[in-house]
Structures are given as structure tokens and as C-alpha cells.
Design a protein around this motif. Structure first.
Motif, PDB file in Angstrom:
ATOM      1  N   UNK A  59      44.769  43.328  31.214  1.00 35.68           N
ATOM      2  CA  UNK A  59      45.495  43.829  32.376  1.00 35.68           C
ATOM      3  C   UNK A  59      46.826  43.120  32.633  1.00 35.68           C
ATOM      4  N   UNK A  60      47.124  42.113  31.900  1.00 35.39           N
ATOM      5  CA  UNK A  60      48.371  41.374  32.093  1.00 35.39           C
ATOM      6  C   UNK A  60      48.273  40.327  33.182  1.00 35.39           C
ATOM      7  N   UNK A  61      47.259  40.380  34.039  1.00 32.47           N
ATOM      8  CA  UNK A  61      47.037  39.372  35.082  1.00 32.47           C
ATOM      9  C   UNK A  61      45.585  39.442  35.520  1.00 32.47           C
ATOM     10  N   UNK A  62      45.174  38.489  36.358  1.00 32.11           N
ATOM     11  CA  UNK A  62      43.770  38.466  36.776  1.00 32.11           C
ATOM     12  C   UNK A  62      43.490  39.360  37.968  1.00 32.11           C
ATOM     13  N   UNK A  63      44.512  39.984  38.529  1.00 26.52           N
ATOM     14  CA  UNK A  63      44.298  40.842  39.694  1.00 26.52           C
ATOM     15  C   UNK A  63      44.571  42.311  39.388  1.00 26.52           C
ATOM     16  N   UNK A 119      22.502  51.511  20.547  1.00 26.65           N
ATOM     17  CA  UNK A 119      22.772  50.456  21.512  1.00 26.65           C
ATOM     18  C   UNK A 119      23.386  51.041  22.775  1.00 26.65           C
ATOM     19  N   UNK A 120      23.040  50.423  23.916  1.00 29.15           N
ATOM     20  CA  UNK A 120      23.662  50.768  25.184  1.00 29.15           C
ATOM     21  C   UNK A 120      24.797  49.774  25.448  1.00 29.15           C
ATOM     22  N   UNK A 121      25.870  50.258  26.090  1.00 25.14           N
ATOM     23  CA  UNK A 121      27.027  49.393  26.369  1.00 25.14           C
ATOM     24  C   UNK A 121      27.089  49.080  27.857  1.00 25.14           C
ATOM     25  N   UNK A 122      27.465  47.864  28.152  1.00 24.07           N
ATOM     26  CA  UNK A 122      27.661  47.447  29.544  1.00 24.07           C
ATOM     27  C   UNK A 122      28.998  46.725  29.649  1.00 24.07           C
ATOM     28  N   UNK A 123      29.810  47.144  30.626  1.00 25.64           N
ATOM     29  CA  UNK A 123      31.086  46.465  30.897  1.00 25.64           C
ATOM     30  C   UNK A 123      30.809  45.463  32.010  1.00 25.64           C
ATOM     31  N   UNK A 124      30.921  44.193  31.686  1.00 25.60           N
ATOM     32  CA  UNK A 124      30.594  43.122  32.628  1.00 25.60           C
ATOM     33  C   UNK A 124      31.860  42.382  33.025  1.00 25.60           C
ATOM     34  N   UNK A 125      32.123  42.315  34.326  1.00 25.45           N
ATOM     35  CA  UNK A 125      33.287  41.573  34.819  1.00 25.45           C
ATOM     36  C   UNK A 125      32.874  40.241  35.395  1.00 25.45           C
ATOM     37  N   UNK A 126      33.567  39.169  34.994  1.00 27.16           N
ATOM     38  CA  UNK A 126      33.265  37.828  35.482  1.00 27.16           C
ATOM     39  C   UNK A 126      34.354  37.403  36.472  1.00 27.16           C
ATOM     40  N   UNK A 127      33.927  36.871  37.610  1.00 31.46           N
ATOM     41  CA  UNK A 127      34.848  36.522  38.696  1.00 31.46           C
ATOM     42  C   UNK A 127      34.616  35.080  39.114  1.00 31.46           C
ATOM     43  N   UNK A 128      35.705  34.362  39.411  1.00 39.67           N
ATOM     44  CA  UNK A 128      35.556  32.966  39.841  1.00 39.67           C
ATOM     45  C   UNK A 128      35.987  32.755  41.295  1.00 39.67           C
ATOM     46  N   UNK A 129      36.479  33.822  41.928  1.00 31.82           N
ATOM     47  CA  UNK A 129      36.958  33.686  43.315  1.00 31.82           C
ATOM     48  C   UNK A 129      35.931  34.119  44.338  1.00 31.82           C
ATOM     49  N   UNK A 130      34.957  34.900  43.914  1.00 31.12           N
ATOM     50  CA  UNK A 130      33.979  35.421  44.862  1.00 31.12           C
ATOM     51  C   UNK A 130      34.402  36.733  45.490  1.00 31.12           C
ATOM     52  N   UNK A 131      35.626  37.198  45.200  1.00 28.90           N
ATOM     53  CA  UNK A 131      36.099  38.491  45.693  1.00 28.90           C
ATOM     54  C   UNK A 131      35.940  39.510  44.557  1.00 28.90           C
ATOM     55  N   UNK A 132      34.944  40.355  44.659  1.00 27.01           N
ATOM     56  CA  UNK A 132      34.554  41.215  43.541  1.00 27.01           C
ATOM     57  C   UNK A 132      35.243  42.585  43.547  1.00 27.01           C
ATOM     58  N   UNK A 164      38.419  43.442  43.115  1.00 23.18           N
ATOM     59  CA  UNK A 164      39.315  43.593  41.966  1.00 23.18           C
ATOM     60  C   UNK A 164      38.524  43.615  40.652  1.00 23.18           C
ATOM     61  N   UNK A 165      37.419  42.865  40.609  1.00 21.53           N
ATOM     62  CA  UNK A 165      36.590  42.841  39.395  1.00 21.53           C
ATOM     63  C   UNK A 165      35.959  44.201  39.148  1.00 21.53           C
ATOM     64  N   UNK A 166      35.450  44.837  40.245  1.00 24.83           N
ATOM     65  CA  UNK A 166      34.887  46.183  40.102  1.00 24.83           C
ATOM     66  C   UNK A 166      35.940  47.181  39.657  1.00 24.83           C
ATOM     67  N   UNK A 167      37.147  47.048  40.193  1.00 18.07           N
ATOM     68  CA  UNK A 167      38.232  47.949  39.781  1.00 18.07           C
ATOM     69  C   UNK A 167      38.545  47.775  38.291  1.00 18.07           C
TER      70      UNK A 167
END
Length: 257
Positions: free
Chosen positions: A154-158, A183-196, A198-201
Motif C-alpha cells: 500500500x505504500x504506507x501503513x495506513x 487449499x483455502x486462502x485467508x487474508x490476515x492483517x496484523x496490527x500493532x496500534x490496536x486500531x483495526x 485500517x487493517x480491515x480496509x
């Protein structure tokens, strides 16, 4: 004088003869008494022997009856043992047959697990061939995890808008997913701020790219967001289709019965 002596002489002779005869009678009586005593002793001995023989005969009769009862009991026990042995043999055969079926079932399941593990190893090699040797790939518990940083995608973390490099990377991911239809695929987002939010987006953007532009069936892709524990980024997880796996294992178990 001679006439008077003759009767006297006759009397003396008769008396002497009578005395001798009397002594012989007494001697004979004594002999008879002795014989009677001996006979009585022998009779008493015979009675004792007869009594002993009768007791022994009675004891033998009782022992024989006991032996007959014991023999009948033994024959009954042997019959019961034979029947029990037959039942035990049948039970052992049934248990062995059940064990053989279980082993066959487990063998089929193990074969499927081995097949999944082998597929994961083969897929790992293909992934590195597709994405390059520097690709962030890991395998744990049969699950393949392919990671990428937020800056690459994405070019940045946000941001949630994919970069050209990110789309190229996802095109390679789509190729890998298509080559592993089991196989089944899962897109997993990892977040370190606790604000999810942007991670869901971000994970939604990745999933949309795979479905829309790479034609991956939407039902084959899941999304999730979680605390990365000081790590952030996007992981594409490829794992066996457990629902299909268990259905296949169930069918394999039925076939082995």
C-alpha cells in the motif's frame, strides 16, 4: 482164697483201666479246648478281617461315588471351558477384524494427511519459484503463510489502495492459489496500534483484488485482522480445506468398514 483174689484183681485192673481212660479223656478234653480256643481266635480274626474288608469296601464305594461326581464335574467344566474357549476365540477374531478395519481407516487418514503435508512442501517450492527466493514463506501445522509488508502493498501503513508492486505480488499469490485448489486462502492483517479499521480496509482491498482481478472464488477466501504483537503486515495463509478433508476422511472410514 483164689476165688476172692480174682474179683479183687479184676477190680484193680478195671480201676486202673478206668483211671487211664479218664486221663485220656481229660487230655482229649484239653486238646479239644485248645482247638476250640484256636478256632475262636481264628474266627475272631476272620470277623475282624471281614469287618475291615467291609469298611474298605464301603470306603471304596464312597470314593468311587466321589470319583464319579468329580469326573462328571470335570467333564462339565471341560465342556464349559470348550464353549468359553470357542467364545473367546470368536471374540478375539472379532476384535482382530475390528482392529484391522481401524488400521485401514487410520491408514487412509494418514495417507490423506501425508498427501496434504506433501502438497504443502511442493507448494512451498512452487511459491519460491513464483515469488522468488526472498519471499517470506513459512509452513506450520500444514498451513502455508506468505507475508508482505504494508509498504510494498500500500505504500504506507495506513493506506488501503494497492500499489503496482502490490498488485504484481498479489497476481503471483493468485497463481499459487489457483494451483492449489484443495487449499483455502485467508487474508490476515496484523496490527500493532490496536486500531483495526485500517487493517480491515487493507485486507478487504487485498481480497477484492484477488476476487475481482484474479478471479479467485470469493468463497475460497476469508479475511481476518488481529494484533500482530509488534508485527504488522499482510499474510496470505493457505491451509487444507478441513471441511472437505473430514468429509473425505469420513467416506474413507466408511469404505474401510
Amino acid at each position: 482164697m483164689k476165688k476172692s483174689l480174682l474179683p479183687i484183681l479184676f477190680l484193680v485192673v478195671s480201676t486202673s483201666t478206668f483211671s487211664q481212660r479218664k486221663s485220656e479223656l481229660f487230655a482229649e478234653i484239653d486238646t479239644l479246648k485248645s482247638r476250640i480256643s484256636q478256632v475262636e481266635q481264628e474266627l475272631a480274626k476272620a470277623k475282624r478281617e471281614i469287618s475291615s474288608s467291609s469298611a474298605e469296601a464301603e470306603a471304596l464305594k464312597t470314593e468311587n461315588a466321589s470319583l464319579r461326581d468329580a469326573n462328571a464335574t470335570l467333564l462339565g467344566n471341560l465342556s464349559n471351558f470348550s464353549e468359553l474357549s470357542k467364545q473367546n476365540s470368536e471374540n478375539v477374531n472379532k476384535a482382530m477384524a475390528a482392529l484391522a478395519r481401524k488400521e485401514k481407516q487410520l491408514s487412509g487418514i494418514n495417507d490423506m494427511i501425508s498427501a496434504n503435508d506433501s502438497t504443502a512442501i511442493v507448494s512451498l517450492t512452487r511459491i519460491k519459484q513464483t515469488l522468488g527466493e526472498n519471499a517470506k514463506v513459512a509452513v506450520e501445522g500444514g498451513i502455508i503463510s506468505i507475508g508482505s509488508s504494508l509498504n510494498v502493498l500500500f505504500g504506507s501503513d495506513t493506506s488501503s489502495e494497492l500499489t503496482a508492486e502490490g498488485k504484481t505480488w498479489l497476481a503471483g499469490i493468485a497463481s499459487i492459489i489457483k494451483s492449489n485448489p484443495n487449499f483455502k486462502a485467508e487474508v490476515e492483517g496484523l496490527n500493532i496500534t490496536g486500531e483495526f479499521e485500517s487493517t480491515y480496509n487493507q485486507v478487504a482491498s487485498v481480497a477484492t483484488e484477488l476476487v475481482t482481478n484474479s478471479e479467485i472464488p470469493a468463497e475460497n477466501i476469508a479475511i481476518s485482522a488481529k494484533d500482530g504483537n509488534f508485527k504488522e503486515g499482510i499474510n496470505i495463509k493457505l491451509q487444507p480445506n478441513y471441511k472437505a478433508f473430514y468429509a473425505q476422511a469420513k467416506e474413507s472410514a466408511k469404505a474401510a468398514q
